[in-house]
Design an enzyme around this catalytic site. Structure first.
Site, PDB file in Angstrom:
ATOM      1  N   ASN A 150     -20.852  11.912  -2.777  1.00 38.37           N
ATOM      2  CA  ASN A 150     -20.620  10.680  -2.810  1.00 38.37           C
ATOM      3  C   ASN A 150     -21.243  10.055  -4.062  1.00 38.37           C
ATOM      4  O   ASN A 150     -22.462  10.339  -4.183  1.00 38.37           O
ATOM      5  CB  ASN A 150     -20.964   9.956  -1.464  1.00 38.37           C
ATOM      6  CG  ASN A 150     -20.504   8.448  -1.379  1.00 38.37           C
ATOM      7  OD1 ASN A 150     -20.386   7.718  -2.197  1.00 38.37           O
ATOM      8  ND2 ASN A 150     -19.887   8.205  -0.038  1.00 38.37           N
ATOM      9  N   ARG A 192       0.735  -1.165   0.178  1.00 35.73           N
ATOM     10  CA  ARG A 192       0.004  -0.097  -0.008  1.00 35.73           C
ATOM     11  C   ARG A 192       0.904   1.308   0.044  1.00 35.73           C
ATOM     12  O   ARG A 192       0.604   2.181  -0.715  1.00 35.73           O
ATOM     13  CB  ARG A 192      -0.960  -0.082   1.306  1.00 35.73           C
ATOM     14  CG  ARG A 192      -2.020  -1.062   1.114  1.00 35.73           C
ATOM     15  CD  ARG A 192      -3.023  -0.864   2.291  1.00 35.73           C
ATOM     16  NE  ARG A 192      -3.970   0.512   2.161  1.00 35.73           N
ATOM     17  CZ  ARG A 192      -4.416   0.975   2.960  1.00 35.73           C
ATOM     18  NH1 ARG A 192      -4.204   0.484   4.324  1.00 35.73           N
ATOM     19  NH2 ARG A 192      -5.277   2.103   2.718  1.00 35.73           N
ATOM     20  N   GLN A 245      -9.833  10.482   7.226  1.00 34.91           N
ATOM     21  CA  GLN A 245      -9.848   9.124   7.661  1.00 34.91           C
ATOM     22  C   GLN A 245      -8.759   8.362   6.948  1.00 34.91           C
ATOM     23  O   GLN A 245      -8.436   7.173   7.329  1.00 34.91           O
ATOM     24  CB  GLN A 245     -11.099   8.315   7.560  1.00 34.91           C
ATOM     25  CG  GLN A 245     -12.408   8.930   8.552  1.00 34.91           C
ATOM     26  CD  GLN A 245     -13.735   8.233   7.766  1.00 34.91           C
ATOM     27  OE1 GLN A 245     -14.078   7.382   8.515  1.00 34.91           O
ATOM     28  NE2 GLN A 245     -14.274   9.074   7.025  1.00 34.91           N
ATOM     29  N   HIS A 254      -6.897   8.473  11.362  1.00 35.53           N
ATOM     30  CA  HIS A 254      -6.169   7.164  11.418  1.00 35.53           C
ATOM     31  C   HIS A 254      -4.718   6.952  11.150  1.00 35.53           C
ATOM     32  O   HIS A 254      -4.349   5.767  10.818  1.00 35.53           O
ATOM     33  CB  HIS A 254      -7.072   6.214  10.159  1.00 35.53           C
ATOM     34  CG  HIS A 254      -8.643   6.157  10.637  1.00 35.53           C
ATOM     35  ND1 HIS A 254      -9.596   5.801   9.668  1.00 35.53           N
ATOM     36  CD2 HIS A 254      -9.288   6.177  11.946  1.00 35.53           C
ATOM     37  CE1 HIS A 254     -10.818   5.881  10.498  1.00 35.53           C
ATOM     38  NE2 HIS A 254     -10.610   5.953  11.671  1.00 35.53           N
ATOM     39  N   ASP A 268      -3.095   8.240   3.689  1.00 34.36           N
ATOM     40  CA  ASP A 268      -2.280   8.398   2.323  1.00 34.36           C
ATOM     41  C   ASP A 268      -1.551   9.692   2.107  1.00 34.36           C
ATOM     42  O   ASP A 268      -0.495   9.944   1.435  1.00 34.36           O
ATOM     43  CB  ASP A 268      -3.143   7.978   1.172  1.00 34.36           C
ATOM     44  CG  ASP A 268      -4.271   9.042   0.981  1.00 34.36           C
ATOM     45  OD1 ASP A 268      -4.343  10.013   1.458  1.00 34.36           O
ATOM     46  OD2 ASP A 268      -5.226   8.770   0.420  1.00 34.36           O
ATOM     47  N   CYS A 283       6.803  -1.226  22.530  1.00 33.73           N
ATOM     48  CA  CYS A 283       7.210   0.105  23.258  1.00 33.73           C
ATOM     49  C   CYS A 283       6.604   1.343  22.843  1.00 33.73           C
ATOM     50  O   CYS A 283       6.527   2.283  23.484  1.00 33.73           O
ATOM     51  CB  CYS A 283       8.798   0.085  23.502  1.00 33.73           C
ATOM     52  SG  CYS A 283       9.587   0.797  21.976  1.00 33.73           S
ATOM     53  N   GLY A 343     -16.510  11.260   0.106  1.00 35.39           N
ATOM     54  CA  GLY A 343     -15.680  10.260  -0.138  1.00 35.39           C
ATOM     55  C   GLY A 343     -15.848   9.228   1.070  1.00 35.39           C
ATOM     56  O   GLY A 343     -14.950   8.431   1.187  1.00 35.39           O
TER      57      GLY A 343
HETATM   58  P1  OAD Z   1     -14.926   3.347   2.390  1.00 35.60           P
HETATM   59  O1  OAD Z   1     -14.228   2.356   1.485  1.00 35.60           O
HETATM   60  O2  OAD Z   1     -15.842   2.578   3.538  1.00 35.60           O
HETATM   61  O3  OAD Z   1     -15.912   4.155   1.653  1.00 35.60           O
HETATM   62  C1  OAD Z   1     -15.410   4.883   0.529  1.00 35.60           C
HETATM   63  C2  OAD Z   1     -16.569   5.720   0.229  1.00 35.60           C
HETATM   64  O4  OAD Z   1     -16.138   6.523  -0.815  1.00 35.60           O
HETATM   65  C3  OAD Z   1     -17.956   4.855  -0.506  1.00 35.60           C
HETATM   66  O5  OAD Z   1     -18.912   5.477   0.034  1.00 35.60           O
HETATM   67  C4  OAD Z   1     -17.786   5.173  -2.042  1.00 35.60           C
HETATM   68  O6  OAD Z   1     -19.218   5.314  -2.452  1.00 35.60           O
HETATM   69  C5  OAD Z   1     -17.255   6.523  -2.033  1.00 35.60           C
HETATM   70  N1  OAD Z   1     -16.587   6.715  -3.210  1.00 35.60           N
HETATM   71  C6  OAD Z   1     -15.986   5.968  -4.085  1.00 35.60           C
HETATM   72  N2  OAD Z   1     -15.400   7.000  -5.184  1.00 35.60           N
HETATM   73  C7  OAD Z   1     -15.660   8.152  -4.977  1.00 35.60           C
HETATM   74  C8  OAD Z   1     -15.361   9.273  -5.659  1.00 35.60           C
HETATM   75  N3  OAD Z   1     -14.783   9.324  -6.652  1.00 35.60           N
HETATM   76  N4  OAD Z   1     -15.620  10.334  -5.011  1.00 35.60           N
HETATM   77  C9  OAD Z   1     -16.302  10.379  -3.823  1.00 35.60           C
HETATM   78  N5  OAD Z   1     -16.841   9.247  -3.144  1.00 35.60           N
HETATM   79  C10 OAD Z   1     -16.477   8.058  -3.784  1.00 35.60           C
HETATM   80  O7  OAD Z   1     -13.984   4.445   3.143  1.00 35.60           O
HETATM   81  P2  OAD Z   1     -14.010   5.112   4.334  1.00 35.60           P
HETATM   82  O8  OAD Z   1     -15.616   5.865   4.720  1.00 35.60           O
HETATM   83  O9  OAD Z   1     -12.812   5.942   4.191  1.00 35.60           O
HETATM   84  O10 OAD Z   1     -10.495   2.872   8.922  1.00 35.60           O
HETATM   85  O11 OAD Z   1     -13.951   4.117   5.442  1.00 35.60           O
HETATM   86  C11 OAD Z   1     -13.566   4.752   6.740  1.00 35.60           C
HETATM   87  C12 OAD Z   1     -12.456   3.913   7.654  1.00 35.60           C
HETATM   88  O12 OAD Z   1     -12.962   2.495   7.651  1.00 35.60           O
HETATM   89  C13 OAD Z   1     -11.214   3.696   6.959  1.00 35.60           C
HETATM   90  O13 OAD Z   1     -10.434   5.005   7.434  1.00 35.60           O
HETATM   91  C14 OAD Z   1     -10.763   2.685   7.474  1.00 35.60           C
HETATM   92  C15 OAD Z   1     -11.981   1.642   7.173  1.00 35.60           C
HETATM   93  O14 OAD Z   1     -12.109   0.611   7.680  1.00 35.60           O
HETATM   94  C16 OAD Z   1      -9.576   2.095   9.717  1.00 35.60           C
HETATM   95  O15 OAD Z   1      -8.578   1.733   9.160  1.00 35.60           O
HETATM   96  C17 OAD Z   1      -9.651   2.218  11.241  1.00 35.60           C
END
Ligand code: OAD
Length: 262
Positions: free
Chosen positions: A215, A72, A103, A121, A106, A132, A189
């Protein structure tokens, strides 16, 4: 009308004093970074991200988890910020006050020029010791995976927050303080499924803030939002930035930037 903003939305954008933006992995999709819940491809196709980003997975198979994060990291280092990241960096200088919470791990907001980013995150490019907790630079020369902590010889792990782990307290506190003072909440997103980040929108809603969601898909927030802009962030955010920029240059903006603090 491609990505036309309604007159009502434009009026409310002009009136807002404090924007709180919460981004999720969808904002980096157009940079070629797969979202968290996208099926993985290639070597990693048989694993779900949710099964690798956990303390349990690291305890079970630290090399597997380390190798996934190295993959990644390479993917992210090849990626470039996209128009959505750049529009947010621009907006920071156009609106009275903007707090950006992500969240994502990157670092693409920072590379696009956003000056202050609350990373909920953590950050993919950092490491710390699983024993440690010391932040450490890995010595990758001898191909021991994961590398060892230079201080206590524990296993190094990426400096990100895994499922079931706590959000860095300073980021959490600043984020909820911002949610309590913002009059505009912009969710970009994110699937709005993972708490506590998803709870920020609920605080903003309770406080009567204008809630906008960008979204292409529906989420649990969609029905509660004042505006759902269905489509890619790389199209909607530049449209918003253009609108705000035009109203600032025409002197039509109700609030000239007076503070850039977050
Ligand atoms: P998700 O993968 O759950 O959701 C991504 C969202 O982006 C989805 O609702 C898609 O519909 C939307 N999407 C896709 N392409 C897009 C675009 N071009 N423009 C706008 N939206 C778009 O990701 P997160 O909500 O970020 O946590 O997930 C939240 C957290 O859950 C992450 O940070 C991670 C994950 O598990 C941890 O690792 C603790």
């Amino acid at each position: 009308m491609a990505h036309g903003l309604s007159a009502e939305l434009c009026r409310r954008l002009r009136a807002a004093q404090h924007w709180l933006v919460l981004s999720g992995s969808g904002i980096s999709a157009e940079s070629g970074v797969p979202t968290f819940r996208d099926a993985q491809t290639g070597l990693w196709a048989r694993y779900a991200a949710e099964d690798l980003a956990t303390p349990e997975a690291f305890a079970r198979d630290p090399q597997l988890v380390w190798d996934w994060y190295q993959w990644r990291r390479e993917l992210v280092s090849r990626a470039r910020p996209n128009p959505a990241h750049r529009a947010l960096a621009l907006l920071e200088n156009l609106v009275p006050r903007l707090t950006l919470i992500t969240q994502n791990v990157d670092g693409l907001h920072q590379r696009a020029g956003s000056s202050t980013v609350l990373e909920f995150h953590g950050n993919l490019q950092t490491n710390r010791c699983a024993t440690c907790n010391q932040v450490a630079e890995p010595d990758l020369r001898d191909d021991v995976r994961p590398p060892r902590c230079p201080r206590c010889a524990g296993l190094l792990r990426p400096g990100v927050v895994w499922f079931g782990e706590a959000i860095p307290p300073a980021a959490l506190e600043a984020a909820f303080a911002a949610a309590n003072s913002a009059d505009l909440f912009l969710s970009v997103g994110t699937s709005s499924l993972v708490y506590p980040a998803a709870g920020l929108a609920q605080v903003a809603l309770r406080n009567g803030a204008l809630v906008i969601e960008i979204n292409p898909n529906q989420t649990p927030l969609t029905r509660q939002a004042d505006f759902h802009l269905g489509g890619p962030a790389g199209e909607w955010l530049p449209a918003i930035a253009r609108q705000v920029k035009d109203s600032v240059s025409s002197g039509d903006h109700l609030n000239a930037p007076h503070s850039r603090s977050n």
